[in-house]
Design a protein around this motif. Structure first.
Motif, PDB file in Angstrom:
ATOM      1  N   ARG A   1      -7.340   0.974  -8.257  1.00 13.66           N
ATOM      2  CA  ARG A   1      -7.958   2.135  -7.607  1.00 13.66           C
ATOM      3  C   ARG A   1      -6.931   3.217  -7.284  1.00 13.66           C
ATOM      4  NH1 ARG A   1     -12.260  -1.407  -4.022  1.00 13.66           N
ATOM      5  NH2 ARG A   1     -13.939  -1.362  -5.571  1.00 13.66           N
ATOM      6  N   ALA A   2      -5.652   2.823  -7.281  1.00 18.30           N
ATOM      7  CA  ALA A   2      -4.571   3.799  -7.088  1.00 18.30           C
ATOM      8  C   ALA A   2      -4.046   4.302  -8.424  1.00 18.30           C
ATOM      9  CB  ALA A   2      -3.450   3.176  -6.266  1.00 18.30           C
TER      10      ALA A   2
ATOM     11  N   LYS B   1       0.821  -1.205   0.000  1.00 16.96           N
ATOM     12  CA  LYS B   1       0.000   0.000   0.000  1.00 16.96           C
ATOM     13  C   LYS B   1       0.860   1.261   0.000  1.00 16.96           C
ATOM     14  CE  LYS B   1      -4.124  -2.056   2.081  1.00 16.96           C
ATOM     15  NZ  LYS B   1      -5.098  -1.995   3.194  1.00 16.96           N
TER      16      LYS B   1
ATOM     17  N   ASP C   1      -6.637  -2.873  -5.347  1.00 19.57           N
ATOM     18  CA  ASP C   1      -6.069  -1.675  -4.720  1.00 19.57           C
ATOM     19  C   ASP C   1      -5.184  -0.919  -5.709  1.00 19.57           C
ATOM     20  OD1 ASP C   1      -7.355  -2.243  -2.362  1.00 19.57           O
ATOM     21  OD2 ASP C   1      -5.587  -3.050  -1.348  1.00 19.57           O
TER      22      ASP C   1
ATOM     23  N   LYS D   1       1.153   4.424  -3.184  1.00 11.98           N
ATOM     24  CA  LYS D   1       1.001   5.869  -2.964  1.00 11.98           C
ATOM     25  C   LYS D   1       1.856   6.688  -3.922  1.00 11.98           C
ATOM     26  CE  LYS D   1      -0.143   5.497   1.980  1.00 11.98           C
ATOM     27  NZ  LYS D   1       0.318   5.807   3.363  1.00 11.98           N
TER      28      LYS D   1
ATOM     29  N   PHE E   1      -7.064  -8.717  -4.130  1.00 14.90           N
ATOM     30  CA  PHE E   1      -7.159  -7.449  -3.413  1.00 14.90           C
ATOM     31  C   PHE E   1      -5.978  -6.528  -3.706  1.00 14.90           C
ATOM     32  CE2 PHE E   1      -5.484 -10.387  -0.069  1.00 14.90           C
ATOM     33  CZ  PHE E   1      -4.310  -9.733   0.303  1.00 14.90           C
ATOM     34  N   ILE E   2      -4.803  -7.083  -4.005  1.00 18.46           N
ATOM     35  CA  ILE E   2      -3.690  -6.217  -4.392  1.00 18.46           C
ATOM     36  C   ILE E   2      -3.957  -5.595  -5.760  1.00 18.46           C
ATOM     37  CG2 ILE E   2      -1.248  -6.148  -5.013  1.00 18.46           C
ATOM     38  CD1 ILE E   2      -0.700  -8.198  -2.852  1.00 18.46           C
TER      39      ILE E   2
END
Length: 364
Positions: free
Chosen positions: A93-94, A64, A90, A68, A86-87
């Motif tokens: 979505r990033a 995570k 994520d 960023k 899930f990775i």
């Protein structure tokens, strides 16, 4: 062309054996920069960064934190199967494009969510089925697309090892991987078969998974004896798949099976006009002038133009080129997430059928 900044999530065997060497070739061509490496074992990420990364590449133990970094435009998800979904979600979505290692996910529901998020975010998502890019697979696919086989109504997906159980990492861990040879190598054979047939509408599956050899101790295994205490997955699994149009597929997979008929990432296709298989290179069979024939093309006589007019290249190199061409040039992905989702759907159904002793019908 601006270089694509890339992050690697998971710096274990598949990253070092497949993704990173292919990305190094792209890096040498000036197309990508490997700027971030993440692994729960920090030393692995540090080693990969030193060998493949830019001089200022960053190292993380929490994916995570890597996500960023807004400069990163693409990530490769090379973690155990449990965390693929899930990775990847994520990451999309990033605002990152994702090349996720196979299988797409442990469950069909997870795979569906990955496709949903890809559409919602507009980020590219593809799955690491690099065996589509062998010379053999390319020839078989072209034969199918040309209609030389006629209607393909019966097929076999081959993923059989005699005694080649992977004893490292988490391959034997059901929680992390979701299964054994079926989800590990059976997934490649099934992907090839569905892709050749261009048939992604399963109606029914019946299957059986076995753990008959996993408790043995003198195993004759290619990579050394496995630990029976850690062997929590099947050692072989088999499925019978009926498609909505009536076509049938037999899927066979094993890491350990007392057989001499071995071979993986292969398919056999039977059509109304001809048949083709990958059991000894490529063999095309049929009838001409009222006589049976077998043809074996010479696949060493020159490559096909896979990308940018270039020929040859390893399947991993081709996979990487296609992904980054799609990012930078807007070209088509080869492995669509909707296709990989159906592979996961069928594999999950084989496991469910094995557990219940009943067929699994889709859409009911």
């Amino acid at each position: 062309m601006e270089k694509v900044k890339v992050g690697i999530i998971g710096c274990g065997g598949i990253a070092n054996g497949k993704h990173l060497p292919a990305l190094k070739n792209l890096s040498d061509d000036g197309r990508v920069e490997l700027v971030a490496f993440c692994d729960i074992i920090e030393e692995r990420a540090q080693k990969a960064a030193k060998e493949y990364g830019t001089p200022d590449a960053k190292v993380y133990t929490d994916y995570k934190e890597l996500l960023k970094d807004e400069s990163i435009k693409a990530v490769h998800v090379c973690t155990p199967n449990r965390s693929h979904s899930f990775i990847s979600i994520d990451a999309m979505r990033a605002d990152k494009h994702v090349l996720c290692e196979k299988p797409m996910a442990k469950t069909f529901a997870e795979a569906q969510e990955m496709v949903k998020v890809s559409k919602e975010t507009g980020k590219l998502l593809t799955i690491g089925y690099q065996n589509r890019h062998t010379q053999e697979a390319h020839y078989v696919k072209a034969t199918c697309e040309d209609g030389e086989l006629g209607e393909i109504y019966y097929a076999k997906a081959h993923a059989i090892r005699r005694r080649a159980v992977p004893t490292w990492g988490v391959f034997l861990n059901e929680y992390e991987q979701g299964g054994g040879p079926l989800i590990d190598i059976g997934t490649h054979a099934l992907d090839l078969t569905l892709w050749m047939m261009d048939n992604y509408k399963p109606r029914m599956v019946v299957g059986k998974a076995y753990k008959k050899l996993g408790d043995q101790r003198e195993t004759g295994n290619s990579w050394g004896d496995w630990d029976p205490e850690k062997f929590t997955v099947e050692d072989s699994a088999f499925g019978f798949i009926q498609m909505e149009d009536g076509a049938t597929i037999v899927l066979e997979s094993s890491w350990a099976l007392n057989t001499l008929e071995v071979g993986e990432a292969q398919t056999t296709l039977c059509g109304t006009k001809a048949g083709i298989d990958m059991r000894d290179g490529v063999r095309l069979n049929g009838v001409k002038h009222n006589k049976q024939y077998v043809e074996k093309p010479n696949l060493q006589a020159g490559g096909a133009a896979f990308f940018d007019g270039k020929t040859g290249g390893s399947p991993s190199d081709i996979e990487a080129h296609i992904f980054y061409d799609a990012i930078t040039k807007g070209t088509e992905l080869c492995v669509k997430p909707e296709q990989a989702m159906v592979v996961t759907q069928i594999l999950e159904a084989i496991y469910k059928s094995s557990e219940t002793g009943k067929p699994v019908f889709f859409g009911e």
